[in-house]
Enzyme design. Structure first.
Site, PDB file in Angstrom:
ATOM      1  N   TYR A   1      86.086   5.866  74.367  1.00  0.00           N
ATOM      2  CA  TYR A   1      85.636   7.198  74.789  1.00  0.00           C
ATOM      3  C   TYR A   1      84.435   7.692  73.995  1.00  0.00           C
ATOM      4  CZ  TYR A   1      89.600   8.306  77.803  1.00  0.00           C
ATOM      5  OH  TYR A   1      90.507   8.343  78.818  1.00  0.00           O
TER       6      TYR A   1
ATOM      7  N   LYS B   1      96.030  -5.188  72.914  1.00  0.00           N
ATOM      8  CA  LYS B   1      95.658  -6.363  73.714  1.00  0.00           C
ATOM      9  C   LYS B   1      95.118  -7.403  72.732  1.00  0.00           C
ATOM     10  CE  LYS B   1      95.158  -8.413  77.746  1.00  0.00           C
ATOM     11  NZ  LYS B   1      96.303  -8.793  78.610  1.00  0.00           N
TER      12      LYS B   1
ATOM     13  N   ASP C   1      99.589  -4.899  79.014  1.00  0.00           N
ATOM     14  CA  ASP C   1     100.011  -5.229  80.384  1.00  0.00           C
ATOM     15  C   ASP C   1     101.538  -5.319  80.463  1.00  0.00           C
ATOM     16  OD1 ASP C   1      99.758  -7.481  78.754  1.00  0.00           O
ATOM     17  OD2 ASP C   1      98.890  -8.773  80.298  1.00  0.00           O
TER      18      ASP C   1
ATOM     19  N   ASP D   1      95.644   6.772  77.734  1.00  0.00           N
ATOM     20  CA  ASP D   1      95.293   7.588  78.903  1.00  0.00           C
ATOM     21  C   ASP D   1      95.983   7.023  80.143  1.00  0.00           C
ATOM     22  OD1 ASP D   1      93.851   9.518  80.466  1.00  0.00           O
ATOM     23  OD2 ASP D   1      92.500   7.898  81.075  1.00  0.00           O
TER      24      ASP D   1
ATOM     25  N   ASP E   1      99.760   8.470  82.287  1.00  0.00           N
ATOM     26  CA  ASP E   1      99.826   8.855  83.706  1.00  0.00           C
ATOM     27  C   ASP E   1     100.925   8.052  84.397  1.00  0.00           C
ATOM     28  OD1 ASP E   1      97.631  10.576  83.414  1.00  0.00           O
ATOM     29  OD2 ASP E   1      96.767   9.978  85.348  1.00  0.00           O
TER      30      ASP E   1
HETATM   31  C1  IPM Z   1      93.401  13.197  79.787  1.00  0.00           C
HETATM   32  C2  IPM Z   1      92.303  13.207  80.801  1.00  0.00           C
HETATM   33  C3  IPM Z   1      90.956  13.108  80.099  1.00  0.00           C
HETATM   34  C4  IPM Z   1      90.939  11.804  79.330  1.00  0.00           C
HETATM   35  C5  IPM Z   1      89.742  13.221  81.042  1.00  0.00           C
HETATM   36  C6  IPM Z   1      89.724  14.557  81.743  1.00  0.00           C
HETATM   37  C7  IPM Z   1      88.451  12.957  80.368  1.00  0.00           C
HETATM   38  O1  IPM Z   1      92.484  12.193  81.733  1.00  0.00           O
HETATM   39  O2  IPM Z   1      93.430  14.067  78.907  1.00  0.00           O
HETATM   40  O3  IPM Z   1      94.267  12.311  79.872  1.00  0.00           O
HETATM   41  O4  IPM Z   1      90.665  10.748  79.906  1.00  0.00           O
HETATM   42  O5  IPM Z   1      91.214  11.839  78.133  1.00  0.00           O
HETATM   43 MG    MG Z   2      94.310  11.144  81.540  1.00  0.00          MG
END
Ligand code: IPM
Ligand code: MG
Length: 372
Positions: A142, A199, A231, A255, A259
């Protein structure tokens, strides 16, 4: 009694709707337990770009810096990725994370039993699932993106006939060590198991990551740990989620995996997060608190957003930045109660149940907090 200052950055899309509910819950906590929370509300993201020309202004940044905690909603995005000129909403998050040194991003995943049926997994897979991610938040792929630092590029290079792009995954030993230590510290207060995800069969940064984990683990004899390839982790998260306790991993892996893990609870709208560094406040650690979901512009303003991720983020704020554990636990219990009582926003809709709106869900939580 606590006297605390909180800066609220509602942001874009559903951000303002969900933070309004989280704020109502904080107001109810204030009243019930006799605290005083001074709240500053500022613009961030597209909202700030439109009104102030930048994703986060210096003035807003200074107000955040003078607070005990930041309650964050969500930011929108612009099409076309991060390159190209002009301000972009994500810059606000990256600046806050980097300049405040928020290197540890805690994302607890605790699917309430009443929601096991709402998960995309069969309920029997969720039995006993209760885990927390510690995502590294201020280094890795990032960074090297806001401006191109020599030796740490993130750019597209266009030359006639040959276009290439580069991103840099760079970690210093110190950046790994501080987040790994945070994970082991958290594990001490839980069931005492850390899964470090990397990884290492491909990436040098992961080989170093493993070395650091081995060394840090020596200081925590009561904590068991394992290394797992990312993975395999992605697979095991939806196969045997109850096997995990604390998962520590680098920025981008975290990240993606969080999710994925949010689906254990049935909706990404359920997941809170805390971003922490080292600065102490009167009651705890300065931090930024936000639901992990995005701005969801497609449902903004329609009372469809789930405010529970934002409300649970407010609970984390009470715990980590204000040192109000009893109050944090009361908010979490109130959320469990409304879920157990059958209240569901549209994202968790079950057949035969009428969903409640964003504000109504917030009112149920306040009610459950006032009259447990
Ligand atoms: C998160 C989001 C952010 C990230 C985006 C909005 C840049 O997806 O906080 O998980 O990738 O960190
Ligand atoms: Mg995110």
């Amino acid at each position: 009694m606590s006297n605390a200052t909180i800066t609220v950055l509602p942001g874009d899309g559903v951000g303002p709707e969900v933070t309004a509910q989280a704020l109502d819950v904080l107001r109810a906590v204030e009243e019930k337990y006799g605290h005083t929370f001074t709240v500053h509300r500022r613009r961030v993201g597209l909202d700030a770009i439109t009104a102030e020309g930048v994703a986060i202004s210096d003035r807003t940044f200074d107000i955040c810096a003078a607070s005990d905690a930041i309650l964050f909603g969500a930011i929108g995005s612009l099409p076309g990725g991060h390159t190209g000129g002009g301000p972009r909403p994500e810059q606000a998050l990256f600046r806050l994370r980097k300049e405040f040194g928020f290197f540890a991003n805690l994302r607890p995943v605790r699917p309430p039993e009443a929601l096991h049926g709402a998960s995309s997994l069969k309920p029997e897979y969720l039995k006993g699932a209760d885990l927390v991610f510690v995502r590294e938040l201020s280094a890795g792929l990032y960074y090297g993106r806001l401006e191109t630092v020599p030796g740490k590029p993130s750019e597209i290079r266009r030359t006639p006939g040959a276009t290439e792009a580069v991103d840099t995954l760079l970690y210093t030993e110190a950046e790994i060590e501080r987040v790994v230590r945070a994970a082991f510290d958290i594990a001490v207060g839980r069931t005492g198991k850390v899964t470090s995800v990397d990884k290492a069969n491909v990436l040098s940064s992961s080989v170093l990551w493993r070395e650091v984990v081995e060394r840090v683990a020596g200081d925590y004899p009561a904590v068991t740990y394992e290394h797992m390839l990312v993975d395999a982790c992605a697979m095991r998260l939806i196969r045997t989620p109850a096997d995990f306790d604390v998962i520590v991993t680098e920025n981008l892996f975290g990240d993606i995996l969080t999710d994925e893990a949010s689906m254990l609870t049935g909706s990404i709208g359920m997941l809170p997060s805390a971003s922490l560094g080292t600065r102490r406040t009167a009651g705890g650690t300065f931090g930024l608190y936000e639901p992990i979901h995005g701005s969801a512009p497609d449902i903004a303003g329609q009372e469809k957003a789930n405010p529970l991720g934002a409300i649970l983020s407010a609970a984390l704020l009470l715990r980590h930045s204000l040192g109000l554990e009893r109050e944090a636990a009361a908010v979490e219990k109130a959320v469990d109660t409304v879920i157990a009582d059958g209240h569901r926003t549209a994202d968790l809709e079950e057949p035969g149940r009428t969903p409640v709106g964003t504000a109504e869900m917030g009112r149920h939580v306040v009610e459950a907090l006032r009259h447990p």
